[in-house]
Design an enzyme around this catalytic site. Structure first.
Site: not given
Ligand code: GRF
Length: 213
Positions: A18, A21-22, A115, A117, A158, A187
């Protein structure tokens, strides 16, 4: 599943790939008061990942809980539970965490794990549906609308109750990358909104339906 006190303590869980970014969006929303909460800890499957480094560089505590260091999934679950209870976590947010959580963790934090998705569940979800695979599948199928889903986590990939979804139109000429980028913007908005609903104790799970109070 409702929280009684704010600000809530949030643990964000991330895997190796990852970008975080989230995670960043959640940290920003906490800082800007759009979430009545704080990221108390980021738990990663390993220490030297972009998401973990991002957290540390912003003064957020990180803890590595390596699945490989545990003999069984059950023991990995115990390791996670120990970390979560140490920081008095109210809500666990998976953000690019690629595994099914040990069932002991799901049970202990029932309807307190979320979570995100990058598709409209129940479409294009489940094992193997991550990253570009999700968007490639949506484009191959020819859907005109995709999007993202924030859901509570149950024992499978999911499948847990849906908290909120944002639709994103598929455009002519989209590639997995362009579609992913457009969905990612949504997101970040969706995840913070869902967490704030939780912090405000406005989510009630009834069967597999989440009511927003
Ligand atoms: C995102 O697309 C999320 O939907 C999925 O994993 C990705 C994580 O991206 N579960 P980030 O590390 O948050 O940029």
């Amino acid at each position: 599943m409702s929280s009684t006190k704010t600000p809530i303590n949030i643990a964000v869980m991330v895997s190796g790939h990852g970008r975080g970014s989230n995670l960043q969006a959640i940290m920003d929303a906490c800082k800007e008061g759009r979430i009545d909460g704080r990221v108390a800890v980021v738990i990663g499957v390993k220490d030297d990942t972009p998401a973990m480094e991002r957290a540390r560089s912003q003064g957020i505590l990180t803890v590595e809980v390596r699945p490989k260091e545990f003999a069984t999934d059950e023991e990995y679950g115990e390791g996670l539970l120990a970390a979560l209870s140490e920081y008095q976590i109210d809500l666990v947010c998976l953000a690019g965490y690629m595994r099914v959580l040990p069932s002991s963790v799901v049970r202990a934090y029932r309807w307190r794990i979320m979570n995100i998705h990058p598709a409209l569940i129940p479409l294009f979800g489940g094992k193997g549906m991550y990253g570009e695979h999700v968007h490639q599948a949506a484009l191959d199928y020819g859907v005109k609308v995709s999007g993202c889903t924030v859901h509570f986590v149950d024992e499978e990939y999911d499948t847990g109750p849906i908290i909120l979804q944002k639709a994103v139109p598929v455009e002519e000429g989209d590639t997995p990358e362009t579609l992913a980028a457009r969905i990612l913007v949504q997101e970040h908005i969706a995840y913070s909104e869902a967490i704030q609903l939780f912090a405000q104790a406005r989510l009630r799970v009834d069967g597999r339906v989440v009511h927003v109070l």
